[in-house]
Design an enzyme around this catalytic site. Sequence first.
Site, PDB file in Angstrom:
ATOM      1  N   HIS A  82      23.873  25.697  -9.985  1.00  0.00           N
ATOM      2  CA  HIS A  82      24.827  25.697 -11.439  1.00  0.00           C
ATOM      3  C   HIS A  82      26.260  26.106 -10.583  1.00  0.00           C
ATOM      4  O   HIS A  82      27.510  25.447 -11.557  1.00  0.00           O
ATOM      5  CB  HIS A  82      24.672  25.763 -13.053  1.00  0.00           C
ATOM      6  CG  HIS A  82      24.666  27.529 -13.520  1.00  0.00           C
ATOM      7  ND1 HIS A  82      23.223  28.063 -12.732  1.00  0.00           N
ATOM      8  CD2 HIS A  82      25.822  28.113 -13.662  1.00  0.00           C
ATOM      9  CE1 HIS A  82      23.790  29.580 -13.751  1.00  0.00           C
ATOM     10  NE2 HIS A  82      25.295  28.989 -13.719  1.00  0.00           N
ATOM     11  N   ASN A 209      16.127  25.278 -20.524  1.00  0.00           N
ATOM     12  CA  ASN A 209      17.778  26.281 -20.408  1.00  0.00           C
ATOM     13  C   ASN A 209      17.440  27.399 -21.237  1.00  0.00           C
ATOM     14  O   ASN A 209      17.245  26.936 -22.727  1.00  0.00           O
ATOM     15  CB  ASN A 209      18.919  26.241 -20.278  1.00  0.00           C
ATOM     16  CG  ASN A 209      20.025  25.751 -20.709  1.00  0.00           C
ATOM     17  OD1 ASN A 209      19.815  27.000 -19.790  1.00  0.00           O
ATOM     18  ND2 ASN A 209      21.000  25.876 -20.910  1.00  0.00           N
ATOM     19  N   TRP A 210      18.232  28.696 -21.251  1.00  0.00           N
ATOM     20  CA  TRP A 210      17.092  29.926 -22.004  1.00  0.00           C
ATOM     21  C   TRP A 210      15.499  30.484 -22.219  1.00  0.00           C
ATOM     22  O   TRP A 210      15.640  31.146 -23.027  1.00  0.00           O
ATOM     23  CB  TRP A 210      18.488  30.003 -22.817  1.00  0.00           C
ATOM     24  CG  TRP A 210      20.140  29.417 -23.150  1.00  0.00           C
ATOM     25  CD1 TRP A 210      20.459  28.427 -22.789  1.00  0.00           C
ATOM     26  CD2 TRP A 210      20.728  30.481 -22.894  1.00  0.00           C
ATOM     27  NE1 TRP A 210      21.656  28.317 -23.213  1.00  0.00           N
ATOM     28  CE2 TRP A 210      21.628  29.804 -22.489  1.00  0.00           C
ATOM     29  CE3 TRP A 210      20.745  31.778 -22.415  1.00  0.00           C
ATOM     30  CZ2 TRP A 210      23.349  30.290 -22.385  1.00  0.00           C
ATOM     31  CZ3 TRP A 210      22.191  32.509 -21.792  1.00  0.00           C
ATOM     32  CH2 TRP A 210      23.426  31.412 -21.773  1.00  0.00           C
ATOM     33  N   ASP A 218      16.827  27.801  -9.217  1.00  0.00           N
ATOM     34  CA  ASP A 218      19.112  27.333  -8.934  1.00  0.00           C
ATOM     35  C   ASP A 218      19.541  28.545  -8.514  1.00  0.00           C
ATOM     36  O   ASP A 218      20.049  29.744  -8.247  1.00  0.00           O
ATOM     37  CB  ASP A 218      19.487  28.111 -10.718  1.00  0.00           C
ATOM     38  CG  ASP A 218      20.514  28.081 -11.006  1.00  0.00           C
ATOM     39  OD1 ASP A 218      21.357  26.939 -10.216  1.00  0.00           O
ATOM     40  OD2 ASP A 218      20.737  28.008 -12.237  1.00  0.00           O
ATOM     41  N   ASN A 324      25.401  23.696 -21.602  1.00  0.00           N
ATOM     42  CA  ASN A 324      25.180  25.214 -21.683  1.00  0.00           C
ATOM     43  C   ASN A 324      26.049  25.873 -22.766  1.00  0.00           C
ATOM     44  O   ASN A 324      25.518  26.907 -23.138  1.00  0.00           O
ATOM     45  CB  ASN A 324      26.089  26.083 -20.207  1.00  0.00           C
ATOM     46  CG  ASN A 324      25.136  27.323 -20.306  1.00  0.00           C
ATOM     47  OD1 ASN A 324      23.813  27.347 -19.375  1.00  0.00           O
ATOM     48  ND2 ASN A 324      25.738  28.218 -19.378  1.00  0.00           N
ATOM     49  N   GLY A 649      28.673  35.135 -16.346  1.00  0.00           N
ATOM     50  CA  GLY A 649      29.568  35.858 -15.445  1.00  0.00           C
ATOM     51  C   GLY A 649      28.502  36.234 -14.577  1.00  0.00           C
ATOM     52  O   GLY A 649      29.161  36.183 -13.097  1.00  0.00           O
ATOM     53  N   ASN A 650      27.030  36.906 -14.883  1.00  0.00           N
ATOM     54  CA  ASN A 650      26.528  37.274 -14.409  1.00  0.00           C
ATOM     55  C   ASN A 650      25.900  36.341 -13.069  1.00  0.00           C
ATOM     56  O   ASN A 650      24.414  36.014 -12.610  1.00  0.00           O
ATOM     57  CB  ASN A 650      25.410  38.622 -14.984  1.00  0.00           C
ATOM     58  CG  ASN A 650      25.810  39.678 -14.868  1.00  0.00           C
ATOM     59  OD1 ASN A 650      25.393  39.820 -16.200  1.00  0.00           O
ATOM     60  ND2 ASN A 650      25.941  40.594 -14.038  1.00  0.00           N
ATOM     61  N   SER A 651      25.906  34.665 -13.935  1.00  0.00           N
ATOM     62  CA  SER A 651      25.011  33.969 -12.993  1.00  0.00           C
ATOM     63  C   SER A 651      25.339  34.067 -11.558  1.00  0.00           C
ATOM     64  O   SER A 651      26.271  34.218 -11.340  1.00  0.00           O
ATOM     65  CB  SER A 651      25.484  32.439 -13.355  1.00  0.00           C
ATOM     66  OG  SER A 651      24.851  32.173 -14.725  1.00  0.00           O
ATOM     67  N   PHE A 667      20.247  34.020 -13.019  1.00  0.00           N
ATOM     68  CA  PHE A 667      20.982  32.467 -13.597  1.00  0.00           C
ATOM     69  C   PHE A 667      20.312  32.812 -15.032  1.00  0.00           C
ATOM     70  O   PHE A 667      21.496  31.699 -15.033  1.00  0.00           O
ATOM     71  CB  PHE A 667      19.897  31.774 -12.566  1.00  0.00           C
ATOM     72  CG  PHE A 667      18.471  31.226 -12.671  1.00  0.00           C
ATOM     73  CD1 PHE A 667      18.509  30.122 -13.763  1.00  0.00           C
ATOM     74  CD2 PHE A 667      17.712  31.913 -12.417  1.00  0.00           C
ATOM     75  CE1 PHE A 667      16.942  29.907 -14.166  1.00  0.00           C
ATOM     76  CE2 PHE A 667      15.843  31.464 -12.743  1.00  0.00           C
ATOM     77  CZ  PHE A 667      15.563  30.406 -13.840  1.00  0.00           C
ATOM     78  N   ASP A 668      19.693  33.841 -15.401  1.00  0.00           N
ATOM     79  CA  ASP A 668      19.806  32.695 -16.814  1.00  0.00           C
ATOM     80  C   ASP A 668      19.810  34.298 -17.689  1.00  0.00           C
ATOM     81  O   ASP A 668      18.913  35.349 -17.159  1.00  0.00           O
ATOM     82  CB  ASP A 668      18.931  32.107 -17.418  1.00  0.00           C
ATOM     83  CG  ASP A 668      18.934  30.972 -18.580  1.00  0.00           C
ATOM     84  OD1 ASP A 668      20.281  31.357 -19.238  1.00  0.00           O
ATOM     85  OD2 ASP A 668      18.565  29.771 -18.437  1.00  0.00           O
TER      86      ASP A 668
END
Length: 725
Positions: A82, A209-210, A218, A324, A649-651, A667-668
């Site tokens: 992503h 997601n989450w 990802d 998101n 931001g840690n993605s 990624f999440d």
Amino acid sequence: MKKTLLLLSLVAAPALAGEGKWTPQQVLELDPAWLRAQGLQVPPKKLWDPQRGTGLLAGAVNVGGCSGAFIAPSGLVITNHHCAFGVIQEHSTPQRDLITDGFLASKREDELPGKGSRVQVPRSFKDVTKDVLAAVPAGADDLARFKAIERKQKELVAECEKRPATRCQVASFDGGLNYTLVDAVELADVRLVYAPPRAVGEYGGEEDNWMWPRHTGDFAILRAYTAPDGASAPYSDKNVPYKAEFFFPLATEGVKPDDFVMVLGYPGVTWRALLAEEMAERQSRLYPRMRDVFGEAIRILEEEGDKDAAGKIAVASQLKSLHNVHKNAGGQLAGLKRGRIVEKQRESEAAVAAWAQKNGAKWAEAMKAREALLAEQAATGKVFEREFLLGSTGRLARGPALAVTVSRLAAERAKPDLERRPEYMEREMPRLKDRLEREQKNLFLPADKKLLQAFVRRAQALGPDERIAAVDKHFGKTFSEKDVAAKIDAMYAGTKVLTLAERMKMAGETVAQLEARKDPLLAFGLDLAKELTALDDVKDRRQGAAMRLRPEWRKAVLAHAGKPVAPDANGTLRVTFAKVQGYAPRDGALYTPQTTLSGLLAKHTGEEPFDVPEKVSQVAEAKRFGTWMDPRLKDVPVNFLANADTTGGNSGSPTVNGKGQLVGVNFDRVWENVANDFGYNPDVARNVNVDVRYILWTLDQVENADALLRELGVRKGKPTVQETR
């Protein structure tokens, strides 16, 4: 940073294992014996050498709002699918749909350049607190305070960026208690090497997601390039791969439960330093409004995109972003309530206040600062609705957003560079123009018109004291669907803002020249821009007040804590130490920390979002695991959990083991951990990672990416001349 305030006797303690996004400087203050006991096998000084201004942490890079990591000396960068989505979308068409099908460059000439894609490699951190605070004139009001601090930050950045290919920022910590100059090398030629099919990179879609358990691949692989002499340079076919001094070799053995890991990256923003009432405002106003406004935008984009194949590609990036943010807002609301975070913050503040009062006059200013911050918060709530809607223009209809951008650019360009808003300074021009050009791929007029209509309807429903003048002027004060739709049609029919060549010309024009065009959409943008500029001044004054007040309160909070307190995330390089762990999200449920290919196939329905690509399912069903099977699981691991302290931001952050080897890509977070932005809860604080063995299994067994695997050092032999040239 000042050790007395940020570090406060950093002693070894088990409580440190997950909580804390530590700066490179703070890592060096941690007890080496404690770090070894946790599982760190390299000396802490290998992570960051302040004398050189570099170290293993420099292998973690900033990838345009996401994180990433060098994984080979030849400039290969791994990040999230992503995070690379913009590049994938840029090169996708209905005839060559890389979003759906994925992409693999068989040789370097096939790698796809990303318009505006950049990689920043950290180089040094310098405490500039005294310089910044000394720039505030005596007796300055709050707006003047903000302007003085901002100008000093710009001056420090300008001096820092005199070095070629350098990107700098002055980051604020603890609300302005400390300021640090961050220096990074910026690489401007970044190309796509590999992206899995969307049904792998987004497996589970918004439904998963989450959430946990997850089975999402990802990840994507990019490559950074430089000029032949090693200098940063824009895209050229003469450029060569960047030579990375620090990179993370892939740990082919992966991880198992209770293993030590570190997550390195650039977490964006957290709000743990807010007062309870500031958190309560987000809970009662901000997140519900985000759910409402962005939820409507999502419905519009999905409905209109489903009517047209090219339109579906055009809205994909915006839709992904809105999904998101929308779901995150729901998670924040659920987490704030479930964790009683606001109530706990009130209790914490009360404890600090009681302690401060016992300590007499020393903390009197801190108590006054807290009361003043609360008064500021109460005043801001009175104008929330207008400010939220006006501030959302950049996230909604692309046409007005582009018109506003060229309008504000023209107004700001008339000022000396150091007096402009930071986002319109000369240093930002390449990014701005890249964005103005790249937005052409995101334009789908049927959806855009519907988004603008929804915005106008909401604006016209505002109370008499919260009107958006630009909307009243161009669309009237009372909503009529037929009339507004007709005015929008006329506005879009008569504009050249949506024509790429004309828009790029507008980016170099003055306000007078833009006004002379008599372009209806541009005229709307010019009027919106004036209101946004005025709103910025209001927000700057508030920020100036916060810069004056919050540091005094934070001094008391940090002194009362008597233990390490990592500062809120602010987009700078951080490290969090963790263990691979499952969790119990609710009564009677216990989640294990790993998922497998078998679980991925069990979710397969043949329909989105659980439609495993045939080339993946065939290999998985045949149990062609290669060398990537986990002997304990007797399967290929797909995702794993750790109790790292992460946020947006840690993605794309590298998740590495104690040897500094990459074991996964973050990624999440899990649903129960979304409100971690307001406070760390060890019971549910879990981040979600792609297991390195799933990445390697995909490249090996599914894609047969032989050359790439050899370059990554996990397959014997060297790439051929054709593969390396």
